[in-house]
Write an enzyme that holds these catalytic residues in place. Sequence first.
Site, mmCIF file in Angstrom:
data_model
loop_
_atom_site.group_PDB
_atom_site.id
_atom_site.type_symbol
_atom_site.label_atom_id
_atom_site.label_comp_id
_atom_site.label_asym_id
_atom_site.label_seq_id
_atom_site.Cartn_x
_atom_site.Cartn_y
_atom_site.Cartn_z
ATOM 1 N N LYS A 139 1.730 4.127 6.812
ATOM 2 C CA LYS A 139 1.091 5.005 5.820
ATOM 3 C C LYS A 139 1.782 6.358 5.857
ATOM 4 C CE LYS A 139 -2.307 1.948 5.244
ATOM 5 N NZ LYS A 139 -2.365 1.095 4.048
ATOM 6 N N SER A 193 0.802 -1.213 0.000
ATOM 7 C CA SER A 193 0.000 0.000 0.000
ATOM 8 C C SER A 193 0.841 1.272 0.000
ATOM 9 C CB SER A 193 -0.947 0.017 1.207
ATOM 10 O OG SER A 193 -0.233 0.271 2.394
#
Length: 662
Positions: free
Chosen positions: A199, A63
């Site tokens: 993230k 991701s």
Amino acid sequence: MAKKKTPKYRSSPPSAPAREEISSSSSSTVAFRETIESIVIAFVLAFLFRTFEAEAFVIPTGSMSPSLLGQHKDVECSECGYRFRTTASTEGEDRDARMARLRQPNVTPQERMHLEREIAGAEVIAGMCPMCRQTMLYRSDDLPLGLPPSVDSAHIVDEPSYPGDRILVNKYSFGFRDPKRWEVVVFKFPGNGEMNYIKRLVGLPGEVLQVYQGDIFIRPEEEGSEFHIERKPPHKVKAMLQPVHDTDYDPSILYDAGWPLRWSDANGGWQTEVEKDDSNIVQRHKFVSTDSPADAPVAWLRYQHLLPDDNDWTVARRYADQGKFVGTTKEQWIEGVRPQLISDFNPYNARILRAQLMNRGPLQMEPHLLGMEWVMDLGVLFDVDIHEAQGELLLDLVEAGKHFTCQIDLKTGIATLSIDGLSEFTATAQTPLSRAGNFRVQFANVDDQLMLWVDDKLILFGDGEGAATYDADKLFGGRENAIPQTSEDDPGDLSPIGIGARGASLTINHIEVLRDIYYISARASDKPVRAKWSGMGYHLDYDHPDDEAQLADGTVLPPLSYERQMFSDPDTWPRFLTRHKRTFPVEKGQYFVMGDNSPESLDCRLWKHGNDPNAVPGGAYLDARLMTGDAVCVFWPHSWGNIPGLKKLPGFPNFWDMRIVR
């Protein structure tokens, strides 16, 4: 993105004898004792360092690609030689769990058959090169008979899967300062306190965050305030730009068949020299003018996003095998080539699983994996050899039909920025381009700001901050009106990058086209689109292509004929007016995080309420108490090999892929 800790192994040292029992004449005994003491001290320091300041993690998913890699295939294109990575997360922990279950003695025949099918279906058997766009096979076993002619079946290499990057996380920094926007952070997943995620931090406490047109907008909590674009600092922009095309990786097989170069002389004046090596062509674009800059017109070298598809590769391979065109003529073939808009294609996501073939799907990339969002924020990077310090070098980036130009006087080195349609905008700065020599130049239009680098050094425009900012709402008469434009007189967004020269003498080579990250505006309540063959779900930033769309003025747009029609058919571009705005409030004590690989990132946009196994208590936010630290560096990428005859050597340090996390 879920992460797992790097396993730590520690054994207790043997007890050392008491000092009075060691003879002073026994040097070997003393040396042994000192060694044991050193080991004990090292373990204690390592334990304290891990507990209080830093810790190592392994990234299993993608991701954050391409910034950070999960389990993946690391391959070299068999045609152009470009090195790229493709996700192999399906060959990771889930498959290992199925294989472990398969070894259990109580597995029923029916369950065994089901597990074996799932294990086989999880194999990543093909990917796509981001430069030449050929579909490349990663497995040579159990392939269907009669492979498509577009696929290179003569150079199949069984590619292994590599574990994700091992990163070092600083757990100490947030004890003395608050996390900063655009940092890469590690935290405990709100839905599972045992699971680590990583993230990029985009939203801070007390803000209202909005995702629109691929960018991040922020509205402070003060009453009456409005949304404004959140600009990335230039050093973050430079680190986060992603490659679209590189002239060093144009394959000879396409060129020999007559495939047009992506960079071409738009209005006369440029001389393009092409030489061939074993697999690629080498391009040099020269401009020599005898006119004075005041009298000479600008000669433009312009980029068009010309992407070969499976049919084009079939034509090229047949031509290479037979020396002639089969089923078509060269004229018919080239006539069908159309430039496209630049999309958010990420080669990391472009994979074909064996399950697709098992479900009677073709050996063909799912259309949505080629990118479904138009990226407006672009950049260009190239080498320029200035023969004489005279004339001008011009750089041009197009966004929604507007031209953003950097004009550099090669005698004085003064760079001047201008924007088509915004006459009051101007910015100047001094550059080193005031003498003959070789330079590396980069120009970017990202987050409503123009940036220029020369030899990797940022040129300081405006107030000395480097970037020159502009008002997109004023430029477009409302940001929502920023959709692609083209005409007979100006190809606009179908030729979005130009390198120009006037009264100059120079050579351009090693040109790279770059794009910014595009954050897809989606939320957990949005219904995902289902891919036609694999059944994978994906989110779109605009109304569903299979449905009619209605604009604010009442205009009804018909459904698209095929998924990616908007990238080559200007008649469909009004559908970009339906791009979504998704708004997320960030309360005190909360943060908002997103993945760089926006199309395939489970992040704050998509976290859910409720009893779903992936649900997050509280929804789309990250509680500040769950922060672990900031990612520092990739200290151990997957192992590689450099011994002749041995391409990949397990355990060999891959030093050249070690990097600081930006």
